[in-house]
Design a protein around this motif. Sequence first.
Motif, mmCIF file in Angstrom:
data_model
loop_
_atom_site.group_PDB
_atom_site.id
_atom_site.type_symbol
_atom_site.label_atom_id
_atom_site.label_comp_id
_atom_site.label_asym_id
_atom_site.label_seq_id
_atom_site.Cartn_x
_atom_site.Cartn_y
_atom_site.Cartn_z
ATOM 1 N N SER A 172 -5.443 0.795 5.238
ATOM 2 C CA SER A 172 -5.979 0.148 6.434
ATOM 3 C C SER A 172 -6.407 -1.281 6.125
ATOM 4 N N PRO A 173 -5.838 -2.286 6.796
ATOM 5 C CA PRO A 173 -6.261 -3.673 6.565
ATOM 6 C C PRO A 173 -7.741 -3.900 6.865
ATOM 7 N N ILE A 174 -8.244 -3.249 7.927
ATOM 8 C CA ILE A 174 -9.659 -3.396 8.285
ATOM 9 C C ILE A 174 -10.542 -2.874 7.152
ATOM 10 N N ASN A 175 -10.210 -1.714 6.613
ATOM 11 C CA ASN A 175 -10.990 -1.133 5.522
ATOM 12 C C ASN A 175 -10.837 -1.939 4.239
ATOM 13 N N ARG A 176 -9.626 -2.440 4.009
ATOM 14 C CA ARG A 176 -9.388 -3.236 2.793
ATOM 15 C C ARG A 176 -10.260 -4.498 2.805
ATOM 16 N N ALA A 177 -10.316 -5.163 3.956
ATOM 17 C CA ALA A 177 -11.148 -6.365 4.083
ATOM 18 C C ALA A 177 -12.620 -6.026 3.912
ATOM 19 N N TYR A 178 -13.041 -4.945 4.534
ATOM 20 C CA TYR A 178 -14.440 -4.513 4.455
ATOM 21 C C TYR A 178 -14.865 -4.310 3.001
ATOM 22 N N HIS A 179 -14.054 -3.598 2.247
ATOM 23 C CA HIS A 179 -14.429 -3.276 0.874
ATOM 24 C C HIS A 179 -14.318 -4.495 -0.045
ATOM 25 N N LEU A 180 -13.393 -5.394 0.225
ATOM 26 C CA LEU A 180 -13.312 -6.629 -0.564
ATOM 27 C C LEU A 180 -14.565 -7.477 -0.366
ATOM 28 N N ILE A 181 -14.963 -7.670 0.891
ATOM 29 C CA ILE A 181 -16.142 -8.486 1.183
ATOM 30 C C ILE A 181 -17.395 -7.845 0.589
ATOM 31 N N HIS A 182 -17.528 -6.539 0.715
ATOM 32 C CA HIS A 182 -18.712 -5.877 0.189
ATOM 33 C C HIS A 182 -18.729 -5.824 -1.333
ATOM 34 N N TYR A 218 7.697 -5.410 9.912
ATOM 35 C CA TYR A 218 7.448 -4.343 8.942
ATOM 36 C C TYR A 218 6.259 -4.736 8.056
ATOM 37 N N LYS A 219 6.206 -6.020 7.693
ATOM 38 C CA LYS A 219 5.067 -6.533 6.927
ATOM 39 C C LYS A 219 3.969 -6.955 7.899
ATOM 40 N N VAL A 220 2.761 -6.452 7.669
ATOM 41 C CA VAL A 220 1.657 -6.705 8.601
ATOM 42 C C VAL A 220 0.624 -7.629 7.947
ATOM 43 N N PRO A 221 0.367 -8.789 8.534
ATOM 44 C CA PRO A 221 -0.682 -9.652 7.989
ATOM 45 C C PRO A 221 -2.073 -9.183 8.424
ATOM 46 N N ASN A 222 -3.016 -9.364 7.519
ATOM 47 C CA ASN A 222 -4.417 -9.049 7.769
ATOM 48 C C ASN A 222 -5.179 -10.373 7.790
ATOM 49 N N ILE A 223 -5.754 -10.729 8.925
ATOM 50 C CA ILE A 223 -6.366 -12.038 9.121
ATOM 51 C C ILE A 223 -7.873 -11.867 9.264
ATOM 52 N N SER A 278 0.846 -1.190 0.000
ATOM 53 C CA SER A 278 0.000 0.000 0.000
ATOM 54 C C SER A 278 0.884 1.243 0.000
ATOM 55 N N LEU A 279 0.314 2.350 -0.441
ATOM 56 C CA LEU A 279 1.069 3.608 -0.619
ATOM 57 C C LEU A 279 2.299 3.362 -1.481
ATOM 58 N N GLY A 280 2.041 2.854 -2.688
ATOM 59 C CA GLY A 280 3.146 2.540 -3.582
ATOM 60 C C GLY A 280 3.868 1.300 -3.101
ATOM 61 N N PHE A 281 5.151 1.437 -2.777
ATOM 62 C CA PHE A 281 5.942 0.304 -2.303
ATOM 63 C C PHE A 281 6.317 0.439 -0.834
ATOM 64 N N LEU A 282 5.639 1.333 -0.114
ATOM 65 C CA LEU A 282 6.060 1.630 1.253
ATOM 66 C C LEU A 282 5.698 0.541 2.252
ATOM 67 N N TYR A 321 2.162 -6.009 2.804
ATOM 68 C CA TYR A 321 1.168 -6.661 3.648
ATOM 69 C C TYR A 321 0.819 -8.026 3.074
ATOM 70 N N GLU A 322 0.130 -8.802 3.867
ATOM 71 C CA GLU A 322 -0.455 -10.058 3.432
ATOM 72 C C GLU A 322 -1.921 -10.063 3.844
ATOM 73 N N ASP A 323 -2.794 -10.495 2.955
ATOM 74 C CA ASP A 323 -4.208 -10.660 3.276
ATOM 75 C C ASP A 323 -4.530 -12.154 3.323
ATOM 76 N N HIS A 324 -5.110 -12.583 4.427
ATOM 77 C CA HIS A 324 -5.493 -13.991 4.620
ATOM 78 C C HIS A 324 -6.988 -14.029 4.943
ATOM 79 N N PHE A 325 -7.777 -14.644 4.074
ATOM 80 C CA PHE A 325 -9.216 -14.779 4.296
ATOM 81 C C PHE A 325 -9.554 -16.254 4.488
ATOM 82 N N PHE A 326 -10.242 -16.547 5.584
ATOM 83 C CA PHE A 326 -10.659 -17.907 5.908
ATOM 84 C C PHE A 326 -12.193 -17.953 5.891
ATOM 85 N N PHE A 327 -12.750 -18.636 4.899
ATOM 86 C CA PHE A 327 -14.207 -18.728 4.758
ATOM 87 C C PHE A 327 -14.692 -20.023 5.404
ATOM 88 N N GLN A 328 -15.689 -19.893 6.290
ATOM 89 C CA GLN A 328 -16.200 -21.034 7.039
ATOM 90 C C GLN A 328 -17.707 -21.154 6.865
#
Length: 198
Positions: A177-187, A108-113, A58-62, A65-72
């Motif tokens: 924002s990982p929280i916002n990124r997840a929100y908009h992906l799901i929606h 430095y790399k933040v996972p989004n779970i 995000s923000l170019g190359f700054l 992150y990793e996004d991990h989605f677990f569907f149950q």
Amino acid sequence: MQNYHIIFISEGLILAATGCVALCEEFFASKAFQCEKDKSFPEFAFTADLYAFARGRSLGFLFPYEDHFFFQILNAAGSNSPENISKLHDGARKYVNARFRLPRAMRYKVPNIVTVAISETSFPPESIRLALKKTPDIVGGERHSIFLLDLLQKKIISQGTEAQYVEGFPVQFNKVSPINRAYHLIHSAAKKFDATLR
């Protein structure tokens, strides 16, 4: 802040849990996620009906992150309880954090779970409170959230989006924002459901 309860399928349209997972797989694959159905995590004692993973910046190359989605799919009696959802979400968090050598505070790399619980029956109030609960990042090095897809009530339930304050004014960073990124992906996926079912 976005709403916590969003109607995502038009009145009269019906979507089963297995169909929902299939549509999620199609949508997330179109967004360059690696998708695996019936993914087992034996070391952490859980499985996911669908696991979707992507790396990005995000923000170019700054900020990597990793996004991990677990569907149950949680249709069985009692499976959509807060205890079971918490157990599955904790297992997902343990799996993702085990991938990192550095402790959370030094990353430095933040996972989004993200755990996405899907049910053809409505969720009990305690599970809804669990999904609505804010998950502030105190230690750092990880963000996580829970989404409930209630196929009976045709609702998505989550903690919503978050805002950062810039000179006293709330600003939403939807990709940073990982929280916002997840929100908009799901929606965005949910909008695709509605269009596909028509």
